[in-house]
Design a protein around this motif. Sequence first.
Motif, PDB file in Angstrom:
ATOM      1  N   GLY A   7       0.782  -1.230   0.000  1.00 52.34           N
ATOM      2  CA  GLY A   7       0.000   0.000   0.000  1.00 52.34           C
ATOM      3  C   GLY A   7       0.809   1.273   0.000  1.00 52.34           C
ATOM      4  N   SER A   8       2.137   1.180  -0.172  1.00 49.69           N
ATOM      5  CA  SER A   8       2.974   2.382  -0.134  1.00 49.69           C
ATOM      6  C   SER A   8       2.865   3.207  -1.407  1.00 49.69           C
ATOM      7  CB  SER A   8       4.438   2.000   0.101  1.00 49.69           C
ATOM      8  OG  SER A   8       4.955   1.278  -1.006  1.00 49.69           O
ATOM      9  N   ALA A   9       2.402   2.578  -2.489  1.00 52.61           N
ATOM     10  CA  ALA A   9       2.269   3.270  -3.772  1.00 52.61           C
ATOM     11  C   ALA A   9       0.934   2.894  -4.398  1.00 52.61           C
ATOM     12  CB  ALA A   9       3.421   2.900  -4.704  1.00 52.61           C
ATOM     13  N   ALA A  10       0.532   3.702  -5.366  1.00 48.84           N
ATOM     14  CA  ALA A  10      -0.766   3.475  -5.990  1.00 48.84           C
ATOM     15  C   ALA A  10      -0.718   3.845  -7.466  1.00 48.84           C
ATOM     16  CB  ALA A  10      -1.850   4.287  -5.287  1.00 48.84           C
ATOM     17  N   ILE A  11      -1.559   3.183  -8.238  1.00 49.11           N
ATOM     18  CA  ILE A  11      -1.770   3.559  -9.634  1.00 49.11           C
ATOM     19  C   ILE A  11      -2.825   4.650  -9.641  1.00 49.11           C
ATOM     20  CG2 ILE A  11      -2.565   2.769 -11.893  1.00 49.11           C
ATOM     21  CD1 ILE A  11      -1.598  -0.078 -10.956  1.00 49.11           C
ATOM     22  N   VAL A  12      -2.455   5.810 -10.178  1.00 54.68           N
ATOM     23  CA  VAL A  12      -3.344   6.974 -10.129  1.00 54.68           C
ATOM     24  C   VAL A  12      -3.844   7.388 -11.504  1.00 54.68           C
ATOM     25  CG1 VAL A  12      -2.382   7.840  -7.978  1.00 54.68           C
ATOM     26  CG2 VAL A  12      -1.342   8.543 -10.153  1.00 54.68           C
ATOM     27  N   GLY A  13      -3.206   6.882 -12.552  1.00 54.94           N
ATOM     28  CA  GLY A  13      -3.635   7.228 -13.905  1.00 54.94           C
ATOM     29  C   GLY A  13      -3.501   6.046 -14.827  1.00 54.94           C
ATOM     30  N   SER A  93       9.358  -2.627  -9.784  1.00 52.67           N
ATOM     31  CA  SER A  93      10.519  -1.736  -9.706  1.00 52.67           C
ATOM     32  C   SER A  93      10.106  -0.306  -9.378  1.00 52.67           C
ATOM     33  CB  SER A  93      11.295  -1.764 -11.028  1.00 52.67           C
ATOM     34  OG  SER A  93      11.835  -3.036 -11.270  1.00 52.67           O
ATOM     35  N   ALA A  94       8.978   0.128  -9.936  1.00 50.60           N
ATOM     36  CA  ALA A  94       8.510   1.493  -9.690  1.00 50.60           C
ATOM     37  C   ALA A  94       8.142   1.683  -8.220  1.00 50.60           C
ATOM     38  CB  ALA A  94       7.313   1.803 -10.584  1.00 50.60           C
ATOM     39  N   VAL A  95       7.483   0.682  -7.618  1.00 41.68           N
ATOM     40  CA  VAL A  95       7.134   0.779  -6.201  1.00 41.68           C
ATOM     41  C   VAL A  95       8.393   0.936  -5.349  1.00 41.68           C
ATOM     42  CG1 VAL A  95       6.111  -0.438  -4.248  1.00 41.68           C
ATOM     43  CG2 VAL A  95       4.970  -0.493  -6.467  1.00 41.68           C
ATOM     44  N   ALA A  96       9.413   0.141  -5.653  1.00 43.60           N
ATOM     45  CA  ALA A  96      10.663   0.226  -4.896  1.00 43.60           C
ATOM     46  C   ALA A  96      11.351   1.572  -5.106  1.00 43.60           C
ATOM     47  CB  ALA A  96      11.588  -0.920  -5.293  1.00 43.60           C
ATOM     48  N   ALA A 219       1.595   6.684  -2.020  1.00 41.35           N
ATOM     49  CA  ALA A 219       0.231   6.728  -1.506  1.00 41.35           C
ATOM     50  C   ALA A 219      -0.130   8.107  -0.969  1.00 41.35           C
ATOM     51  CB  ALA A 219       0.051   5.669  -0.426  1.00 41.35           C
ATOM     52  N   ASP A 220       0.821   8.805  -0.341  1.00 42.05           N
ATOM     53  CA  ASP A 220       0.481  10.106   0.238  1.00 42.05           C
ATOM     54  C   ASP A 220       0.201  11.144  -0.838  1.00 42.05           C
ATOM     55  OD1 ASP A 220       3.145  10.037  -0.519  1.00 42.05           O
ATOM     56  OD2 ASP A 220       3.867  11.247   1.154  1.00 42.05           O
ATOM     57  N   TRP A 221       0.811  10.998  -2.012  1.00 39.17           N
ATOM     58  CA  TRP A 221       0.503  11.867  -3.135  1.00 39.17           C
ATOM     59  C   TRP A 221      -0.807  11.454  -3.797  1.00 39.17           C
ATOM     60  CZ3 TRP A 221       4.746  14.161  -6.685  1.00 39.17           C
ATOM     61  CH2 TRP A 221       5.805  14.672  -5.905  1.00 39.17           C
ATOM     62  N   ALA A 222      -1.036  10.156  -3.845  1.00 40.36           N
ATOM     63  CA  ALA A 222      -2.157   9.619  -4.633  1.00 40.36           C
ATOM     64  C   ALA A 222      -3.496  10.138  -4.149  1.00 40.36           C
ATOM     65  CB  ALA A 222      -2.132   8.093  -4.560  1.00 40.36           C
ATOM     66  N   ARG A 223      -3.634  10.365  -2.863  1.00 39.50           N
ATOM     67  CA  ARG A 223      -4.931  10.761  -2.307  1.00 39.50           C
ATOM     68  C   ARG A 223      -5.415  12.109  -2.816  1.00 39.50           C
ATOM     69  NH1 ARG A 223      -2.628   7.841   2.075  1.00 39.50           N
ATOM     70  NH2 ARG A 223      -1.505   9.677   2.831  1.00 39.50           N
ATOM     71  N   ASP A 224      -4.504  12.939  -3.319  1.00 40.80           N
ATOM     72  CA  ASP A 224      -4.863  14.294  -3.731  1.00 40.80           C
ATOM     73  C   ASP A 224      -5.089  14.421  -5.231  1.00 40.80           C
ATOM     74  OD1 ASP A 224      -4.557  15.182  -1.088  1.00 40.80           O
ATOM     75  OD2 ASP A 224      -2.395  15.465  -1.362  1.00 40.80           O
ATOM     76  N   LEU A 225      -5.040  13.313  -5.967  1.00 44.29           N
ATOM     77  CA  LEU A 225      -5.159  13.387  -7.415  1.00 44.29           C
ATOM     78  C   LEU A 225      -6.595  13.128  -7.867  1.00 44.29           C
ATOM     79  CD1 LEU A 225      -1.749  11.744  -8.313  1.00 44.29           C
ATOM     80  CD2 LEU A 225      -2.355  14.178  -8.304  1.00 44.29           C
ATOM     81  N   LYS A 227      -8.454  10.845  -9.636  1.00 44.42           N
ATOM     82  CA  LYS A 227      -9.244   9.615  -9.633  1.00 44.42           C
ATOM     83  C   LYS A 227      -8.933   8.775  -8.391  1.00 44.42           C
ATOM     84  CE  LYS A 227     -11.228  10.191 -13.673  1.00 44.42           C
ATOM     85  NZ  LYS A 227     -10.756   9.527 -14.898  1.00 44.42           N
ATOM     86  N   PRO A 228      -9.865   7.903  -7.998  1.00 44.03           N
ATOM     87  CA  PRO A 228      -9.584   7.034  -6.852  1.00 44.03           C
ATOM     88  C   PRO A 228      -8.354   6.166  -7.113  1.00 44.03           C
ATOM     89  CG  PRO A 228     -11.910   6.932  -7.469  1.00 44.03           C
ATOM     90  CD  PRO A 228     -11.204   7.681  -8.564  1.00 44.03           C
ATOM     91  N   PRO A 229      -7.390   6.149  -6.207  1.00 42.43           N
ATOM     92  CA  PRO A 229      -6.178   5.345  -6.427  1.00 42.43           C
ATOM     93  C   PRO A 229      -6.481   3.853  -6.344  1.00 42.43           C
ATOM     94  CG  PRO A 229      -5.860   6.995  -4.689  1.00 42.43           C
ATOM     95  CD  PRO A 229      -7.322   6.911  -4.949  1.00 42.43           C
ATOM     96  N   ALA A 230      -5.713   3.080  -7.097  1.00 45.40           N
ATOM     97  CA  ALA A 230      -5.691   1.619  -6.930  1.00 45.40           C
ATOM     98  C   ALA A 230      -4.375   1.300  -6.229  1.00 45.40           C
ATOM     99  CB  ALA A 230      -5.779   0.919  -8.278  1.00 45.40           C
ATOM    100  N   TYR A 231      -4.449   0.944  -4.971  1.00 42.92           N
ATOM    101  CA  TYR A 231      -3.248   0.745  -4.171  1.00 42.92           C
ATOM    102  C   TYR A 231      -2.591  -0.594  -4.512  1.00 42.92           C
ATOM    103  CZ  TYR A 231      -4.805   4.776  -1.557  1.00 42.92           C
ATOM    104  OH  TYR A 231      -5.196   6.049  -1.219  1.00 42.92           O
ATOM    105  N   ILE A 232      -1.275  -0.592  -4.554  1.00 35.44           N
ATOM    106  CA  ILE A 232      -0.512  -1.790  -4.879  1.00 35.44           C
ATOM    107  C   ILE A 232      -0.251  -2.530  -3.566  1.00 35.44           C
ATOM    108  CG2 ILE A 232       1.599  -2.673  -5.934  1.00 35.44           C
ATOM    109  CD1 ILE A 232       1.610   0.168  -7.447  1.00 35.44           C
TER     110      ILE A 232
END
Length: 383
Positions: A7-13, A93-96, A219-225, A227-232
């Motif tokens: 859950g540290s990163a998310a797909i936002v687009g 790799s992107a999450v890391a 994830a902390d950036w994703a909440r402000d964009l 569309k609803p994030p899809a968390y990894i």
Amino acid sequence: MSRSLRGSAAIVGIGNTKRWNAPGRSPFDQLQEAAILALEDCGLGLKDVDGLFCAISSSGLPVLNVAERLGLSVRHADGTMVGGASFLFHLQSAVAALEHGLCDVALICYGSNQLSAGGRLVSMPDPQPYEAAYKPRFPISSYALAAARHMHEFGTTRENLADVALAARAWANLNPNAFAQGPLTREEVLSSRMVSDPITRADCCLVTDGGAALVVTRADWARDLAKPPAYILGTGVAVSHRQIAAMPDLTTTAAVESGRRAYAMAGIGPAEIDHVMVYDAFTITTLLFLEDLGFCPKGEGGAFISSGAIAPGGRLPVNTSGGGLSCNHPGMYGLFTIIEAVEQLRGACGERQIQGAEVALAHANGGVLSSQATAILGSAATL
């Protein structure tokens, strides 16, 4: 990846050109359009991208070509090429990279003109010394070997494989953007032209053009964009061979390992997955991956599929876009599994929407069952 990255990163687009037959558009044209669509989807621009991940079968230096084409000056880049699973390798790799501050906004992108360029796969430069003498039809003969072995070992039938194609078409008929639509019967699949025994033409994926892209951020950036994030929630990758002759067991893929790693990171198991997208380059791949990812026991995939479990109305929604068999397959299909998973989690799939979908699994394959990658995505409710 460690459990701490859950859950540290998310797909936002997400960007999908949906141009399955686009004469005059190059792979880079398709990629560029998809990248812009993905950035517009989340309200960001090219100037925000500082991490680039891409692979194109027709380009030896895709990162350099794409960075130049899009005018990107990135801090981090990855051009890992393991076939159709490359983009789920890129996602891990992107999450890391995001977690360690190597970039803030990662763009994962792909484009292909395989159909309008004549439907030909780019020839593989690396030699296949143990197989070349037999003049196999690449890659179909390799998958046919896996299908034949599964039939021999477990009693799987051509009817079971045909039911994979029927389920995919039933889902495609609910998707207005699917390339192949209309009625399809088991008899039509079974009587289709034999390509490499036991695989018929109808057991093979489509050949289309297309472009796809993802934007991934912390994830902390994703909440402000926008569309609803899809968390990894979890990812896992694995490789096992290059030539099918070197595959340890033709009936068991490295998806066992990639899936195990993704489940461990997500802290869940197959029973908690609401929606599944697997790479269906051939009907046998859907069967193998459902077994290897734990959705049914080894050897029981045929009966599971023929029970109607994966078709609309079944107990496990699989390849709800129509998949590579009936929606689209532009050479390297992996990104499209993720895009459908994100759309399902957003509740944006119209007639094919899975009600209450909170956790989705996307799985991609590369080479000849050679590279495997699994990603588990979740809505905000899963954090």
